[in-house]
Design a protein around this motif. Structure first.
Motif, mmCIF file in Angstrom:
data_model
loop_
_atom_site.group_PDB
_atom_site.id
_atom_site.type_symbol
_atom_site.label_atom_id
_atom_site.label_comp_id
_atom_site.label_asym_id
_atom_site.label_seq_id
_atom_site.Cartn_x
_atom_site.Cartn_y
_atom_site.Cartn_z
ATOM 1 N N GLU A 208 0.855 -1.180 0.000
ATOM 2 C CA GLU A 208 0.000 0.000 0.000
ATOM 3 C C GLU A 208 0.896 1.237 0.000
ATOM 4 O OE1 GLU A 208 -3.886 -1.234 2.647
ATOM 5 O OE2 GLU A 208 -1.999 -0.895 3.726
ATOM 6 N N ARG A 209 0.719 2.085 -0.990
ATOM 7 C CA ARG A 209 1.515 3.314 -1.061
ATOM 8 C C ARG A 209 0.734 4.369 -1.824
ATOM 9 N NH1 ARG A 209 3.728 3.233 -6.317
ATOM 10 N NH2 ARG A 209 4.005 1.127 -7.214
ATOM 11 N N THR A 210 1.281 5.542 -1.869
ATOM 12 C CA THR A 210 0.643 6.600 -2.639
ATOM 13 C C THR A 210 0.593 6.197 -4.112
ATOM 14 O OG1 THR A 210 1.429 8.301 -1.114
ATOM 15 C CG2 THR A 210 0.778 9.015 -3.321
ATOM 16 N N ASP B 3 -2.313 4.297 -10.017
ATOM 17 C CA ASP B 3 -2.692 5.586 -10.573
ATOM 18 C C ASP B 3 -1.749 5.928 -11.720
ATOM 19 O OD1 ASP B 3 -4.438 8.176 -9.742
ATOM 20 O OD2 ASP B 3 -2.496 8.781 -10.545
ATOM 21 N N GLU C 115 -4.041 13.429 -5.914
ATOM 22 C CA GLU C 115 -3.262 12.329 -5.352
ATOM 23 C C GLU C 115 -4.210 11.327 -4.712
ATOM 24 O OE1 GLU C 115 -0.647 12.312 -1.522
ATOM 25 O OE2 GLU C 115 0.673 12.902 -3.216
ATOM 26 N N ARG C 116 -3.972 10.043 -4.975
ATOM 27 C CA ARG C 116 -4.779 8.989 -4.361
ATOM 28 C C ARG C 116 -3.877 8.020 -3.598
ATOM 29 N NH1 ARG C 116 -8.731 6.585 -8.911
ATOM 30 N NH2 ARG C 116 -6.892 6.801 -10.274
ATOM 31 N N ARG C 117 -4.391 7.520 -2.506
ATOM 32 C CA ARG C 117 -3.621 6.583 -1.690
ATOM 33 C C ARG C 117 -4.050 5.152 -2.002
ATOM 34 N NH1 ARG C 117 -7.788 8.477 1.272
ATOM 35 N NH2 ARG C 117 -8.966 7.002 2.590
ATOM 36 N N VAL D 212 -4.904 1.334 -1.087
ATOM 37 C CA VAL D 212 -5.471 0.613 0.052
ATOM 38 C C VAL D 212 -5.725 -0.829 -0.375
ATOM 39 C CG1 VAL D 212 -7.450 0.407 1.600
ATOM 40 C CG2 VAL D 212 -6.568 2.672 0.993
ATOM 41 N N LEU E 132 -7.790 2.562 -4.889
ATOM 42 C CA LEU E 132 -7.237 3.913 -4.836
ATOM 43 C C LEU E 132 -8.316 4.821 -4.264
ATOM 44 C CD1 LEU E 132 -5.527 4.093 -8.350
ATOM 45 C CD2 LEU E 132 -4.388 3.767 -6.142
ATOM 46 N N ARG E 133 -7.970 5.539 -3.188
ATOM 47 C CA ARG E 133 -8.923 6.422 -2.531
ATOM 48 C C ARG E 133 -8.354 7.833 -2.444
ATOM 49 N NH1 ARG E 133 -13.320 4.308 0.723
ATOM 50 N NH2 ARG E 133 -13.561 2.071 0.289
ATOM 51 N N GLY E 134 -9.235 8.826 -2.611
ATOM 52 C CA GLY E 134 -8.803 10.215 -2.545
ATOM 53 C C GLY E 134 -9.974 11.169 -2.524
#
Length: 621
Positions: A513-515, A531, A537-539, A541, A561-563
């Motif tokens: 899990e990373r940016t 991404d 920017e999305r993180r 998960v 991807l969440r943001g």
């Protein structure tokens, strides 16, 4: 101590290579039903769970659906000792004075579905179901079928049920008004879209009902109707066009694309291949048809699809009421017996004598304009990129029809709680929330286009929020580009493919899990999402999805991807993939593709785009 699981799939130990194997599978799957037959033989009650219709109709379902397999078996010479039970049940179920009477048929009644099986069985094996009856019982059976015929059938594949009823009535010498049949046959033909595809009624929907209902019944009609030669030939011609298309819904290991409603019918998905054989229609070489058919049956042997007594459960890969339709009673899964239609053929038929051929290898994506899909094959899996279809009437219609991607190996997930945005699975979907709790996804499209292997859709999660989505293959990845216009900030979450999660006391998966990315590596598969340079920017998960949400695997991880997106215009660009360990998945994870620009995508759609067939009919004169 040996641990015994709480299921006993009768297909698990069956090699399913020969006609004798298929016969054994039929009998092994039927035998667990015998204790559930009522004293009078007309009712088969399998559990206390309910469908929207009454219990009498549900018990009729349990009685009638096995006939889709048992009748062909007997027609092909198979010895079945329980025909007296079925004949008794048929007599009692249609007798208004008997306590096991099935009840009067009304408009759009579930009983109509099951009467199709009775009509088909009467057409194939009257010596077992009609001839043993006395005159009173015959009158009751004929009256029951005749009274159902003029009623209103649902405006979809149900129209074939009247046709199936009529095949049986004709076979046993009962007169009926043929104009009613002609009316429905004309309306069924009007559902035809082209290139072998139908829609399932006056709806923007093209799903498994096309092979295991529209073509299945059409080929039975072509094989058994005694007149109507031109229409029978059309049904055959359309099936021949369809075969090269629907084979792309099957992976090389026998799994089928998990998409749409009624997936609890399981190996009914082999029904199209079964019907080609029954109608003696070699739409593909017999070895290929046989291969698609038998591989699919074998594929089901690995999943716990029955309870410990061997009764098929409601669910897909395992017992799961969450994914079911409100019309699924405990007897519903026995529509799967449609797959046994080739047992009507003698062992000398070329379908049975041909050597089973492996699935052809498809290295290039296959565009399918009618369902609005682009099919991608990798070993052990087939993926459909989907422009999105519509089912606003049934539970989980969005999950079953409107995701961006569907798979045979990773299936799809339904949501167990639409009030927990942080826990939403959202595999193959883009979800939005304006309060951090409730969320919305695509339910329908305002427009859907296909240009070569690129799909485009315009949709709205709210009336004031517009989303444009482009999908394109980049094997083994696929790329999604979204342009979002919103008057207010929104939270977003976008999911990749759901990966099986080990049921173990310790974590067996490797999680990244990373940016801008998330990846899960399991025992035999890897799933990742990345991404591709979005305007926010999305993180990444690795979501531990709620249990029993995925149709094939009861526990899963979904890389997401969440943001947060601001008001105004936002561009999201995403790549997703899932691969088995038959690949160097780690290498592919290092080779993330590049997304085309919005301008490039718009130019391609403007030049070559056409409306997908699933919705184009709505505006066609």
């Amino acid at each position: 101590m040996t641990y015994t699981p709480a299921y006993a799939n009768p297909l698990a130990a069956n090699p399913l290579r020969t006609r004798a194997d298929v016969e054994q599978a039929l009998l092994d799957l039927f035998d667990p039903l015998l204790p559930a037959f009522s004293e009078g033989g007309a009712r088969v009650s399998l559990s206390a769970t309910a469908a929207h219709f009454d219990q009498a109709a549900a018990d009729l379902e349990g009685f009638a659906r096995p006939l889709w397999g048992l009748a062909p078996y007997a027609a092909g010479g198979g010895a079945f000792p329980h025909w007296p039970l079925f004949a008794k049940g048929l007599a009692n179920g249609t007798d208004p004075e008997h306590p096991e009477y099935w009840g009067k048929v009304t408009d759009r009644d579930q009983r109509m579905v099951e009467l199709a099986a009775l009509g088909f069985a009467l057409r194939l094996i009257p010596q077992h179901l009609w001839d043993p009856l006395d005159e009173r019982a015959r009158r009751n059976v004929a009256t029951y079928l005749l009274e159902a015929r003029p009623l209103l059938f649902a405006d979809n594949n149900w129209k074939f049920f009247r046709v199936m009823i009529d095949l049986g009535l004709e076979r046993v010498g009962v007169d009926f008004d043929r104009s009613l049949t002609e009316q429905y046959l004309q309306e069924l033909e009007a559902f035809y879209l082209g290139d072998g595809w139908y829609r399932d009624g006056n709806v923007p929907r093209v799903d498994h009902y096309i092979p295991f209902a529209m073509h299945f019944y059409g080929l039975i009609y072509a094989a058994l109707a005694t007149t109507d030669g031109e229409r029978k030939q059309r049904f055959r011609d359309w099936a021949r066009l369809f075969a090269p298309n629907i084979r792309h819904w099957f992976a090389d290991d026998g799994g089928t694309l998990v998409f749409g409603r009624s997936m609890t019918y399981r190996f009914a998905c082999a029904g199209f291949w079964a019907a080609l054989a029954f109608a003696d229609e070699e739409a593909l070489p017999w070895g290929e048809v046989k291969g698609y058919y038998l591989r699919h049956l074998r594929w089901w042997g690995q999943y716990p699809i029955t309870d410990r007594s061997g009764v098929l459960t409601v669910g897909f890969g395992y017992a799961n009421l969450l994914m079911s339709e409100n019309y699924n009673s405990a007897g519903s899964p026995y529509w799967a017996f449609k797959a046994f239609l080739p047992l009507a053929l003698p062992a000398s038929h070329p379908f049975w004598t041909a050597e089973e051929a492996p699935a052809p290898a498809f290295s290039e994506p296959s565009p399918q304009p009618e369902p609005g899909m682009v099919m991608m094959h990798t070993p052990g899996n087939v993926v459909a990129l989907s422009s999105g279809q519509e089912n606003l009437q049934m539970r989980f219609g969005s999950e079953k029809y409107a995701k961006f991607a569907y798979s045979s190996r990773y299936a799809f997930s339904v949501e167990s709680d639409e009030r927990i945005f942080e826990g939403a699975a959202l595999d193959g979907m883009l979800g939005f929330s304006d309060d951090g709790r409730h969320f919305r996804v695509r339910e329908t499209n305002e427009e859907a286009l296909i240009a070569g292997t690129i799909l485009y859709a315009r949709w709205r999660p709210w009336a004031d929020v517009e989303v444009e989505t482009w999908l394109l293959p980049a094997a083994p990845w696929h790329i999604r580009v979204h342009r979002i216009r919103t008057p207010r900030p929104l939270a977003t979450a976008e999911g990749g493919f759901a990966l099986p999660r080990a049921d173990a006391y310790r974590k067996l998966e490797t999680i990244e899990e990373r940016t801008g990315a998330a990846r899960v590596v399991g025992a035999a598969d890897m799933s990742g999402i990345a991404d591709l340079g979005s305007s926010i920017e999305r993180r990444g998960v690795a979501l531990k999805a709620p249990p029993n949400t995925n149709l094939l695997h009861p526990k899963t991880f979904v890389p997401q991807l969440r943001g947060e997106i601001p008001n105004g215009e936002t561009i999201l660009a995403t790549a997703a993939l899932a691969l088995t360990d038959r690949f160097d998945a780690g290498r592919f994870w290092q080779e993330i593709p590049t997304a085309p620009t919005i301008a490039e995508l718009e130019a391609l759609i403007a030049r070559d785009g056409r409306r997908v067939g699933a919705i184009a009919w709505r505006t066609t004169p």
